[in-house]
Design a protein around this motif. Sequence first.
Motif, short mmCIF file in Angstrom:
data_model
loop_
_atom_site.label_atom_id
_atom_site.label_comp_id
_atom_site.label_asym_id
_atom_site.label_seq_id
_atom_site.Cartn_x
_atom_site.Cartn_y
_atom_site.Cartn_z
N LYS A 1 0.81 -1.22 0.00
CA LYS A 1 0.00 0.00 0.00
C LYS A 1 0.84 1.27 0.00
CE LYS A 1 -4.68 -0.71 1.54
NZ LYS A 1 -5.70 -0.36 2.50
N ARG A 2 1.90 1.29 0.83
CA ARG A 2 2.68 2.51 0.92
C ARG A 2 3.30 2.87 -0.41
NH1 ARG A 2 7.96 3.36 1.82
NH2 ARG A 2 8.33 1.17 2.23
N ASP A 3 3.83 1.86 -1.14
CA ASP A 3 4.51 2.11 -2.40
C ASP A 3 3.55 2.24 -3.57
OD1 ASP A 3 7.11 -0.14 -1.39
OD2 ASP A 3 6.98 2.02 -1.13
N SER A 4 2.34 1.72 -3.44
CA SER A 4 1.43 1.67 -4.59
C SER A 4 0.37 2.76 -4.57
CB SER A 4 0.74 0.29 -4.64
OG SER A 4 -0.07 0.09 -3.50
N GLY B 1 10.25 -0.86 -11.76
CA GLY B 1 9.04 -1.50 -12.24
C GLY B 1 8.98 -2.96 -11.85
N SER B 2 7.83 -3.58 -12.10
CA SER B 2 7.63 -4.98 -11.75
C SER B 2 6.72 -5.64 -12.77
CB SER B 2 7.03 -5.10 -10.35
OG SER B 2 6.88 -6.45 -9.96
N VAL B 3 7.05 -6.89 -13.12
CA VAL B 3 6.24 -7.71 -14.02
C VAL B 3 5.93 -9.02 -13.31
CG1 VAL B 3 6.17 -8.97 -16.21
CG2 VAL B 3 7.30 -6.72 -16.08
N VAL B 4 4.68 -9.45 -13.40
CA VAL B 4 4.30 -10.79 -12.94
C VAL B 4 3.60 -11.49 -14.09
CG1 VAL B 4 3.01 -12.18 -11.29
CG2 VAL B 4 4.04 -10.02 -10.54
N ASN B 5 4.17 -12.60 -14.53
CA ASN B 5 3.59 -13.40 -15.61
C ASN B 5 2.80 -14.57 -15.02
OD1 ASN B 5 4.82 -11.91 -17.73
ND2 ASN B 5 6.75 -12.99 -17.37
N LEU B 6 1.57 -14.73 -15.47
CA LEU B 6 0.77 -15.88 -15.06
C LEU B 6 1.15 -17.07 -15.92
CD1 LEU B 6 -1.47 -16.02 -12.81
CD2 LEU B 6 -0.68 -13.74 -13.43
N LEU B 7 1.64 -18.13 -15.28
CA LEU B 7 2.14 -19.32 -15.97
C LEU B 7 1.21 -20.49 -15.66
CD1 LEU B 7 5.86 -18.54 -15.10
CD2 LEU B 7 4.72 -18.17 -17.29
N ASP B 8 1.75 -21.67 -15.39
CA ASP B 8 0.92 -22.83 -15.11
C ASP B 8 1.77 -23.87 -14.41
OD1 ASP B 8 -0.69 -25.25 -15.33
OD2 ASP B 8 -1.86 -24.19 -16.85
N ALA B 9 1.29 -24.38 -13.28
CA ALA B 9 2.07 -25.36 -12.53
C ALA B 9 2.29 -26.65 -13.31
CB ALA B 9 1.39 -25.66 -11.19
N LEU C 1 17.14 -11.21 -15.41
CA LEU C 1 18.55 -10.82 -15.53
C LEU C 1 18.71 -9.63 -16.46
CD1 LEU C 1 20.16 -14.36 -15.89
CD2 LEU C 1 20.12 -12.93 -13.83
N GLU C 2 18.03 -9.68 -17.60
CA GLU C 2 18.18 -8.65 -18.63
C GLU C 2 17.73 -7.27 -18.14
OE1 GLU C 2 18.95 -7.13 -22.51
OE2 GLU C 2 19.39 -9.11 -21.70
N LEU C 3 16.65 -7.22 -17.37
CA LEU C 3 16.05 -5.95 -16.99
C LEU C 3 16.44 -5.47 -15.59
CD1 LEU C 3 12.47 -6.47 -18.49
CD2 LEU C 3 14.45 -5.37 -19.54
N ALA C 4 17.19 -6.28 -14.87
CA ALA C 4 17.66 -5.87 -13.54
C ALA C 4 18.70 -4.76 -13.70
CB ALA C 4 18.27 -7.06 -12.81
N PRO C 5 18.83 -3.87 -12.74
CA PRO C 5 18.08 -3.83 -11.46
C PRO C 5 16.81 -2.99 -11.52
CG PRO C 5 19.81 -2.19 -11.41
CD PRO C 5 19.93 -2.88 -12.76
N ARG C 6 16.51 -2.41 -12.68
CA ARG C 6 15.40 -1.45 -12.75
C ARG C 6 14.04 -2.12 -12.68
NH1 ARG C 6 12.86 1.91 -16.98
NH2 ARG C 6 13.71 0.49 -18.52
N ILE C 7 13.91 -3.31 -13.27
CA ILE C 7 12.61 -3.98 -13.34
C ILE C 7 12.75 -5.40 -12.82
CG2 ILE C 7 10.79 -4.81 -14.89
CD1 ILE C 7 11.50 -2.46 -16.74
N ARG C 8 11.87 -5.77 -11.91
CA ARG C 8 11.81 -7.15 -11.42
C ARG C 8 10.80 -7.94 -12.25
NH1 ARG C 8 9.58 -8.04 -6.98
NH2 ARG C 8 8.40 -6.09 -6.81
N ALA D 1 5.01 -6.71 -4.05
CA ALA D 1 5.44 -6.03 -2.83
C ALA D 1 6.78 -6.52 -2.30
CB ALA D 1 4.37 -6.22 -1.75
N ALA D 2 7.44 -7.43 -3.01
CA ALA D 2 8.68 -8.05 -2.52
C ALA D 2 9.87 -7.47 -3.28
CB ALA D 2 8.61 -9.56 -2.69
N PRO D 3 10.51 -6.41 -2.79
CA PRO D 3 11.52 -5.69 -3.56
C PRO D 3 12.81 -6.44 -3.81
CG PRO D 3 11.41 -4.82 -1.32
CD PRO D 3 10.28 -5.80 -1.46
N PHE D 4 13.04 -7.55 -3.07
CA PHE D 4 14.29 -8.30 -3.24
C PHE D 4 14.03 -9.66 -3.90
CE2 PHE D 4 18.38 -10.13 -1.43
CZ PHE D 4 19.20 -9.32 -2.20
#
Length: 246
Positions: A2-5, A137-145, A173-180, A228-231
């Motif tokens: 919440k604080r960051d978003s 920035g941050s990206v989350v891709n929906l995949l499949d177990a 690796l390619e977009l670090a450290p700016r984008i997770r 929300a997990a910056p590391f």
Amino acid sequence: MKRDSEHATVLVTGGAARLGAAIVRRLASDGWQILLHYGRSETPAQALADEIRAQGGRCHPVQAHLTEAGEAERLFETALRHCNRVDALINNAAMFPEEDRFGRLSTDEQARLMQLNLYSPLALIQALAEQPSLDSGSVVNLLDARLYRPGTDHFHYRLAKGGLLQATRNLALELAPRIRVNGVAPGAILPPPGKDSAWLAAQKTGCIPLQRTGSAGDIAQAVAFLLAAPFVTGQVLAVDGGEFLA
């Protein structure tokens, strides 16, 4: 987050229904401004946007047919007209044809599936990364177990999602450290279209260590955690009740 978003914007593809709608509701409650992408589901998208606005949130429906080349780029341009910057991207939109076996889909069907499940997500990630004003920035891709276990079902879907899985790790690796860049891999969460939750439970619970199926809220919670997990980057969180443990 919440604080960051509080002043951050997230683009959620396929956000009008099913998992996408659960993700949209969760992120809106966390304070994100939502860019809610839809393809043909205009009425559910508008209804969900109205629901979020009524609760004091910010949500803008944006339309694009991501099965077509060039639409991802147009979507991002449209998104930027609603906000100064897109801070996060949730690649959720996907096709899951029932008769997707090797050699069964036409060339056109294969192309549409690959475009929606792989090429458009990559184009959106590139557009996110090319924003000069984006510091973090941050990206989350929906995949499949099920990608963790070979199978003969849903050949082209597995092929596309497998490519997106590999891209998740490479782009971290390619977009670090700016984008997770991370991924969420759902297991038994929702029944396929036309089936109910009883069908899903009967099919799956016997092979799930937790002896139950999950919920759309479980996936939304995982997405919210990764945002929300910056590391944390380059990780794929399986939300499958242990079904696909090695």
